[in-house]
Design an enzyme around this catalytic site. Structure first.
Site, short mmCIF file in Angstrom:
data_model
loop_
_atom_site.label_atom_id
_atom_site.label_comp_id
_atom_site.label_asym_id
_atom_site.label_seq_id
_atom_site.Cartn_x
_atom_site.Cartn_y
_atom_site.Cartn_z
N PRO A 10 106.47 56.92 95.01
CA PRO A 10 105.53 56.89 96.13
C PRO A 10 104.22 56.18 95.85
O PRO A 10 103.66 56.29 94.75
CB PRO A 10 105.27 58.38 96.41
CG PRO A 10 105.71 59.10 95.19
CD PRO A 10 106.82 58.28 94.60
N ASN A 11 103.78 55.46 96.86
CA ASN A 11 102.50 54.73 96.89
C ASN A 11 102.49 53.47 96.03
O ASN A 11 101.53 52.70 96.08
CB ASN A 11 101.33 55.65 96.50
CG ASN A 11 101.21 56.83 97.44
OD1 ASN A 11 101.10 56.64 98.64
ND2 ASN A 11 101.27 58.04 96.91
N ARG A 18 96.02 49.23 96.37
CA ARG A 18 95.66 50.62 96.11
C ARG A 18 94.81 50.73 94.83
O ARG A 18 95.24 50.28 93.76
CB ARG A 18 96.97 51.38 95.91
CG ARG A 18 96.83 52.76 95.36
CD ARG A 18 98.20 53.25 94.86
NE ARG A 18 98.09 54.64 94.49
CZ ARG A 18 98.93 55.26 93.67
NH1 ARG A 18 99.96 54.62 93.17
NH2 ARG A 18 98.76 56.52 93.37
N ASN A 74 109.06 54.55 87.36
CA ASN A 74 107.69 55.04 87.59
C ASN A 74 107.78 55.93 88.81
O ASN A 74 107.83 55.45 89.95
CB ASN A 74 106.72 53.88 87.82
CG ASN A 74 105.28 54.37 87.95
OD1 ASN A 74 105.04 55.57 88.11
ND2 ASN A 74 104.33 53.47 87.89
N ALA A 77 103.44 60.12 91.64
CA ALA A 77 103.01 61.52 91.58
C ALA A 77 104.18 62.49 91.44
O ALA A 77 103.99 63.63 90.99
CB ALA A 77 102.18 61.85 92.82
N GLU A 98 110.52 56.40 81.24
CA GLU A 98 109.42 56.75 82.14
C GLU A 98 108.26 55.78 81.89
O GLU A 98 107.87 55.57 80.74
CB GLU A 98 108.98 58.19 81.83
CG GLU A 98 107.74 58.62 82.61
CD GLU A 98 107.27 60.02 82.21
OE1 GLU A 98 107.98 60.73 81.47
OE2 GLU A 98 106.16 60.40 82.63
N HIS A 100 104.29 54.43 83.26
CA HIS A 100 103.09 54.55 84.09
C HIS A 100 102.18 53.36 83.85
O HIS A 100 102.02 52.91 82.70
CB HIS A 100 102.33 55.84 83.79
CG HIS A 100 103.17 57.04 84.05
ND1 HIS A 100 103.45 57.48 85.32
CD2 HIS A 100 103.84 57.85 83.20
CE1 HIS A 100 104.26 58.52 85.24
NE2 HIS A 100 104.52 58.77 83.96
N ARG A 107 93.39 60.72 82.43
CA ARG A 107 93.00 61.01 83.81
C ARG A 107 92.96 62.52 84.05
O ARG A 107 92.86 63.29 83.11
CB ARG A 107 93.96 60.27 84.76
CG ARG A 107 93.90 58.74 84.54
CD ARG A 107 94.83 58.00 85.47
NE ARG A 107 94.42 58.16 86.87
CZ ARG A 107 95.19 57.79 87.90
NH1 ARG A 107 96.38 57.27 87.69
NH2 ARG A 107 94.75 57.98 89.14
C1 DQA Z 1 101.20 56.50 88.06
C2 DQA Z 1 100.36 57.70 87.63
C3 DQA Z 1 100.58 58.88 88.56
O1 DQA Z 1 99.79 59.98 88.16
C4 DQA Z 1 100.18 58.49 89.98
O2 DQA Z 1 100.44 59.55 90.86
C5 DQA Z 1 100.82 57.23 90.44
C6 DQA Z 1 100.95 56.12 89.50
C7 DQA Z 1 100.92 55.26 87.19
O3 DQA Z 1 101.73 54.34 87.23
O4 DQA Z 1 99.89 55.18 86.51
O5 DQA Z 1 101.18 57.09 91.60
O6 DQA Z 1 102.57 56.83 87.89
#
Ligand code: DQA
Length: 141
Positions: A10-11, A18, A74, A77, A98, A100, A107
């Site tokens: 998501p996102n 973003r 990835n 959240a 995994e 990120h 963070r």
């Molecule tokens: C993320 C880190 C996550 O905490 C966050 O919710 C994301 C992006 C990253 O790629 O740094 O959407 O996965």
């Protein structure tokens, strides 16, 4: 030819737009084009969804007899909340790394916990979009 699937949660369709101070100014589409040029001998597929169940469906579809060298995930959240995605990773045969973009450990505390790390081959975080390339390297090694 090695085939690797990148799944973004998501996102992450909003990369480049973003929170650019955290996630950079490059779109994932542009990054995928660049990385395909860097790895002409690797078939790199990309899938993004904002929906937990769609991510799980894709893991099921690609996780058994797909011939994939690996899946780079990835989960956004969902990393911090989704026991269902963790169960799907555990259920499939293809290894998952995994990834990120940001260093989640630098963070907010809620981002320090990953439900999927224990069932992944490994974790790469904090190298910007280059985190994906490092995961490709890990699968090709
Ligand atoms: C993320 C880190 C996550 O905490 C966050 O919710 C994301 C992006 C990253 O790629 O740094 O959407 O996965």
């Amino acid at each position: 030819m090695a085939r690797i699937l990148i799944i973004n949660g998501p996102n992450l369709n909003l990369l480049g737009v973003r929170e650019p101070d955290i996630y950079g100014r490059l779109s994932m589409e542009d990054y995928i084009e660049a990385i395909k040029a860097d790895y002409p001998d690797v078939e790199i597929d990309y899938y993004q969804s904002n929906h937990e169940g769609d991510i799980i469906d894709r893991l099921h579809e690609e996780g058994f007899d797909s011939g994939l060298s690996g899946i780079i995930l990835n989960a956004g959240a969902y990393t911090h909340t989704s026991l269902a995605i963790a169960d799907a990773i555990k259920a499939i045969k293809v290894a998952v790394i995994e990834v990120h973009i940001s260093n989640v450990h630098a963070r907010e505390a809620i981002r320090h916990t990953s439900l999927i790390s224990p069932v992944c081959r490994g974790v790469i975080a904090g190298f910007g979009l280059d985190s994906y390339r490092l995961a490709i390297e890990a699968f090709l090694y």
